[in-house]
Design a protein around this motif. Structure first.
Motif, PDB file in Angstrom:
ATOM      1  N   PRO A  43       0.824  -1.202   0.000  1.00 37.19           N
ATOM      2  CA  PRO A  43       0.000   0.000   0.000  1.00 37.19           C
ATOM      3  C   PRO A  43       0.864   1.259   0.000  1.00 37.19           C
ATOM      4  N   VAL A  44       1.950   1.244   0.774  1.00 35.67           N
ATOM      5  CA  VAL A  44       2.824   2.412   0.832  1.00 35.67           C
ATOM      6  C   VAL A  44       4.232   1.944   0.490  1.00 35.67           C
ATOM      7  N   THR A  45       4.831   2.538  -0.535  1.00 34.95           N
ATOM      8  CA  THR A  45       6.145   2.105  -0.982  1.00 34.95           C
ATOM      9  C   THR A  45       7.250   2.990  -0.428  1.00 34.95           C
ATOM     10  N   ALA A  46       7.054   4.271  -0.515  1.00 32.56           N
ATOM     11  CA  ALA A  46       8.122   5.185  -0.110  1.00 32.56           C
ATOM     12  C   ALA A  46       7.574   6.582   0.143  1.00 32.56           C
ATOM     13  N   LEU A  47       8.413   7.399   0.756  1.00 36.95           N
ATOM     14  CA  LEU A  47       8.036   8.780   1.061  1.00 36.95           C
ATOM     15  C   LEU A  47       9.081   9.720   0.474  1.00 36.95           C
ATOM     16  N   ALA A  48       8.657  10.923   0.145  1.00 41.46           N
ATOM     17  CA  ALA A  48       9.628  11.907  -0.332  1.00 41.46           C
ATOM     18  C   ALA A  48       9.149  13.289   0.065  1.00 41.46           C
ATOM     19  N   MET A  49      10.056  14.237   0.018  1.00 46.20           N
ATOM     20  CA  MET A  49       9.603  15.604   0.292  1.00 46.20           C
ATOM     21  C   MET A  49      10.273  16.582  -0.658  1.00 46.20           C
ATOM     22  N   ARG A  50       9.558  17.659  -0.946  1.00 41.90           N
ATOM     23  CA  ARG A  50      10.104  18.680  -1.841  1.00 41.90           C
ATOM     24  C   ARG A  50       9.701  20.070  -1.372  1.00 41.90           C
ATOM     25  N   GLY A  51      10.678  20.928  -1.259  1.00 37.65           N
ATOM     26  CA  GLY A  51      10.374  22.272  -0.825  1.00 37.65           C
ATOM     27  C   GLY A  51      11.590  23.152  -0.982  1.00 37.65           C
ATOM     28  N   PRO A  52      11.511  24.450  -0.713  1.00 34.21           N
ATOM     29  CA  PRO A  52      10.288  25.104  -0.293  1.00 34.21           C
ATOM     30  C   PRO A  52       9.340  25.380  -1.469  1.00 34.21           C
ATOM     31  N   VAL A  53       8.067  25.368  -1.152  1.00 33.82           N
ATOM     32  CA  VAL A  53       7.050  25.789  -2.111  1.00 33.82           C
ATOM     33  C   VAL A  53       6.193  26.860  -1.434  1.00 33.82           C
ATOM     34  N   THR A  54       5.385  27.534  -2.229  1.00 32.75           N
ATOM     35  CA  THR A  54       4.494  28.560  -1.691  1.00 32.75           C
ATOM     36  C   THR A  54       3.057  28.105  -1.917  1.00 32.75           C
ATOM     37  N   ILE A  55       2.220  28.259  -0.876  1.00 31.70           N
ATOM     38  CA  ILE A  55       0.781  27.960  -1.065  1.00 31.70           C
ATOM     39  C   ILE A  55       0.062  29.275  -1.371  1.00 31.70           C
ATOM     40  N   LEU A  56      -0.721  29.267  -2.436  1.00 29.26           N
ATOM     41  CA  LEU A  56      -1.592  30.412  -2.719  1.00 29.26           C
ATOM     42  C   LEU A  56      -3.024  29.960  -2.474  1.00 29.26           C
ATOM     43  N   THR A  57      -3.750  30.705  -1.681  1.00 32.25           N
ATOM     44  CA  THR A  57      -5.161  30.375  -1.472  1.00 32.25           C
ATOM     45  C   THR A  57      -5.995  31.486  -2.097  1.00 32.25           C
ATOM     46  N   VAL A  58      -6.714  31.114  -3.139  1.00 33.19           N
ATOM     47  CA  VAL A  58      -7.476  32.088  -3.923  1.00 33.19           C
ATOM     48  C   VAL A  58      -8.936  31.949  -3.539  1.00 33.19           C
ATOM     49  N   ALA A  59      -9.509  33.024  -3.037  1.00 37.65           N
ATOM     50  CA  ALA A  59     -10.898  32.948  -2.579  1.00 37.65           C
ATOM     51  C   ALA A  59     -11.731  33.985  -3.314  1.00 37.65           C
ATOM     52  N   SER A  60     -12.954  33.604  -3.642  1.00 35.58           N
ATOM     53  CA  SER A  60     -13.838  34.561  -4.280  1.00 35.58           C
ATOM     54  C   SER A  60     -15.274  34.132  -4.047  1.00 35.58           C
ATOM     55  N   ALA A  61     -16.108  35.099  -3.641  1.00 38.21           N
ATOM     56  CA  ALA A  61     -17.520  34.791  -3.444  1.00 38.21           C
ATOM     57  C   ALA A  61     -18.128  34.409  -4.782  1.00 38.21           C
ATOM     58  N   LYS A  62     -17.552  34.934  -5.853  1.00 32.81           N
ATOM     59  CA  LYS A  62     -18.092  34.671  -7.195  1.00 32.81           C
ATOM     60  C   LYS A  62     -17.962  33.199  -7.598  1.00 32.81           C
ATOM     61  N   MET A  63     -17.133  32.516  -6.849  1.00 32.67           N
ATOM     62  CA  MET A  63     -16.887  31.125  -7.196  1.00 32.67           C
ATOM     63  C   MET A  63     -18.119  30.257  -6.973  1.00 32.67           C
ATOM     64  N   LEU A  64     -18.907  30.691  -5.979  1.00 31.48           N
ATOM     65  CA  LEU A  64     -20.095  29.909  -5.609  1.00 31.48           C
ATOM     66  C   LEU A  64     -20.992  29.704  -6.821  1.00 31.48           C
ATOM     67  N   ASN A  65     -21.264  28.447  -7.113  1.00 31.64           N
ATOM     68  CA  ASN A  65     -22.190  28.109  -8.206  1.00 31.64           C
ATOM     69  C   ASN A  65     -21.838  28.717  -9.552  1.00 31.64           C
ATOM     70  N   GLN A  66     -20.586  29.050  -9.765  1.00 35.55           N
ATOM     71  CA  GLN A  66     -20.255  29.655 -11.048  1.00 35.55           C
ATOM     72  C   GLN A  66     -19.425  28.731 -11.889  1.00 35.55           C
ATOM     73  N   SER A  67     -19.857  28.530 -13.106  1.00 37.39           N
ATOM     74  CA  SER A  67     -18.999  27.710 -13.948  1.00 37.39           C
ATOM     75  C   SER A  67     -17.911  28.609 -14.534  1.00 37.39           C
ATOM     76  N   GLY A  68     -16.802  28.023 -14.864  1.00 34.74           N
ATOM     77  CA  GLY A  68     -15.748  28.791 -15.538  1.00 34.74           C
ATOM     78  C   GLY A  68     -14.781  29.490 -14.611  1.00 34.74           C
ATOM     79  N   PHE A  69     -15.019  29.422 -13.292  1.00 31.37           N
ATOM     80  CA  PHE A  69     -14.114  30.123 -12.381  1.00 31.37           C
ATOM     81  C   PHE A  69     -12.696  29.554 -12.457  1.00 31.37           C
ATOM     82  N   LEU A  70     -12.618  28.216 -12.428  1.00 31.32           N
ATOM     83  CA  LEU A  70     -11.288  27.593 -12.445  1.00 31.32           C
ATOM     84  C   LEU A  70     -10.570  27.864 -13.761  1.00 31.32           C
ATOM     85  N   ALA A  71     -11.355  27.887 -14.855  1.00 33.21           N
ATOM     86  CA  ALA A  71     -10.744  28.163 -16.158  1.00 33.21           C
ATOM     87  C   ALA A  71     -10.118  29.546 -16.126  1.00 33.21           C
TER      88      ALA A  71
END
Ligand code: ADP
Ligand code: ASP
Ligand code: MG
Length: 452
Positions: free
Chosen positions: A300-328
């Motif tokens: 089930p588990v073969t190996a582990l690895a790690m990679r960094g540093p990376v940056t997390i971006l959290t993109v929030a928008s009320a417009k996202m709710l029920n809207q198609s095309g937001f991710l595009a």
């Protein structure tokens, strides 16, 4: 035929080169193409010298050049106690002169383009292979005549049609039972003859590309560990060699930071259906890893690895709710700024994604601000848990998160191929997380699922 690639630590000094020559001789009846890296630390030194030259410190750069040449001369002298053959001496004089000229040019202009950097970096592999080929009495091939790439300096993209044709024309006649040919990993050239490199650690990739082009029976990656281990042994000393890995597992591990294989290595081997083995140069009779397309275990588990540093971006928008095309719309912004997104996880009104720490974010953020708010969390590390049967084994995720009970997990993503469960943590927490996961998932094996 087979390809035998030896990394920097495998050709670090004369004693290492003798061992490598023995291994190549033992494989003589299989017609080995020996692909070498630069000797240990040489590529790093070339990068340092180039950077010093760029800053105007020519004296510092030339001091590194002198030390590098002294070291290589020392290896040659050790291998040829009665004096180096004339041709080797001439080659070393020429390479030394070329490096000197390049460093002076960079210092004069205070300019180090990726193109100049590649020309300088190529000296490492050209030096190591000249010495080794002379010692073995083997044919020496300038990889730049065969490894045709585009002009993306620093990360050349191999042009497979040309590479295949050039391999057939120039390499094929030199290999076969009883013959050894020696060439460089990492370096290539454009159709115009400009020197390129395949990116740091690229010799593994070279070996796989040559192996695929020549229809090798086996691509052997010789290094300083007994194959691919369950984790980076520098972080987790309890890491164990893995006897068999699937191509998919190996590709995932390499992409997520297991330095033992360059991330692009697996692809050419997969396409040509050639097994890749990873072996320890100093312990040729020891354990090793075979990487093939078939999955033969129920792990089930073969190996582990790690990679960094990376940056997390959290993109929030009320417009996202029920809207198609937001991710595009969102990803269109990333595409326009040519910033590649690594992991993604979505919620109803926000999307979190990771990008490389070096990614230039300013202009991207301005464009995103037009329709969303963006949170930025820097200095994070991806920890990847890889296993063919991860998705099919009940309770694994429970074990993962049990092991991480004291770690603040900031993002979770299950890779699309479902053999990779990635979590993102603060970089300061990464090694601890890796050790806990290794203890919980590998040192105490998870009950195996039924073999595929
Ligand atoms: P080479 O110079 O032979 O290409 P590298 O230094 O590039 O060798 O890669 C081998 C090193 O990769 C090992 O010494 C080890 O520290 C590191 N490494 C990281 N992750 C792993 C892993 N999962 N298995 C084996 N080695 C790993
Ligand atoms: N010598 C190159 C490097 O150090 C390529 C390699 O060793 O794979 O990055
Ligand atoms: Mg390497």
């Amino acid at each position: 035929m087979i390809v035998m690639k030896f990394g920097g630590s495998s050709v670090a000094d004369a004693a290492c080169m003798r061992e490598v020559a023995d291994l190549a001789r033992q494989a003589l009846d299989r017609g080995p193409l020996v692909v070498l890296s630069a000797t240990a630390k040489t590529t790093d030194t070339l990068f340092q010298a180039a950077t010093l030259a760029e800053s105007g410190d020519l004296a510092g750069a030339l001091e590194l050049h002198r030390a590098l040449m002294t070291r290589h001369r020392g290896i040659a002298r050790d291998l040829f106690p009665d004096g180096e053959p004339e041709a080797l001496d001439a080659a070393l004089v020429e390479l030394s002169g070329e490096l000197d000229l390049l460093l002076r040019g960079v210092a004069l202009l205070h300019e180090l383009s990726p193109r100049s950097m590649d020309a300088i970096a190529s000296l490492g592999e050209r030096l190591s292979t000249r010495i080794f080929a002379a010692f073995m009495g083997a044919a020496w091939v300038d990889a730049r005549t065969v490894m045709r790439t585009d002009a993306t300096f620093g990360c050349g993209v191999p042009l497979l049609k040309d590479l295949n044709a050039l391999s057939a024309e120039l390499l094929q006649p030199l290999i076969g039972p009883g013959k050894v040919a020696v060439t460089q990993g990492y370096i290539g050239a454009t159709a115009q003859g400009l020197t390129t490199t395949l990116g740091r650690g690229g010799s593994d990739f070279s070996a796989a590309l040559f192996g695929a082009a020549l229809g090798a029976e086996d691509i052997q990656i010789w290094t300083d560990v007994e194959g691919v281990l369950t984790c980076d042994p520098r972080v987790v000393p309890e890491a164990q060699p893995i006897a068999e890995l699937s191509f998919a597992e190996a590709a995932e591990l390499a992409a997520f930071g297991a330095k033992v294989l360059h991330p692009a290595t697996i692809q050419p081997a997969v396409e040509a259906g050639i097994p890749v083995t990873v072996r320890h140069t100093r312990r040729p009779q020891g354990r090793f890893t075979t990487i093939t397309a078939e999955v033969r275990t129920g792990r089930p588990v073969t190996a582990l690895a790690m990679r960094g540093p990376v940056t997390i971006l959290t993109v929030a928008s009320a417009k996202m709710l029920n809207q198609s095309g937001f991710l595009a719309r969102l990803f269109d912004v990333f595409a326009r700024h040519r910033i590649s997104v690594d992991l993604i996880s979505t919620a109803e009104v926000s999307v979190s994604l990771t990008v490389e720490a070096e990614a230039p974010l300013e202009a991207l953020m301005e464009d995103l601000a037009a329709f969303a708010t963006v949170g930025v969390a820097e200095d994070r590390t991806i920890v990847a848990i890889v296993g063919e049967r991860l998705k099919l084994t009940p309770g694994v995720t429970g074990r993962c998160f049990g092991a991480l009970r004291d770690v603040n997990v900031e993002m979770i993503s299950m890779g699309a191929n479902e053999i990779n469960l990635s979590i993102v943590v603060k970089s300061a927490d990464a090694k601890g997380a890796l050790r806990s996961l290794h203890a919980a998932l590998i040192e105490v094996p998870v009950a195996e699922g039924r073999p595929a």
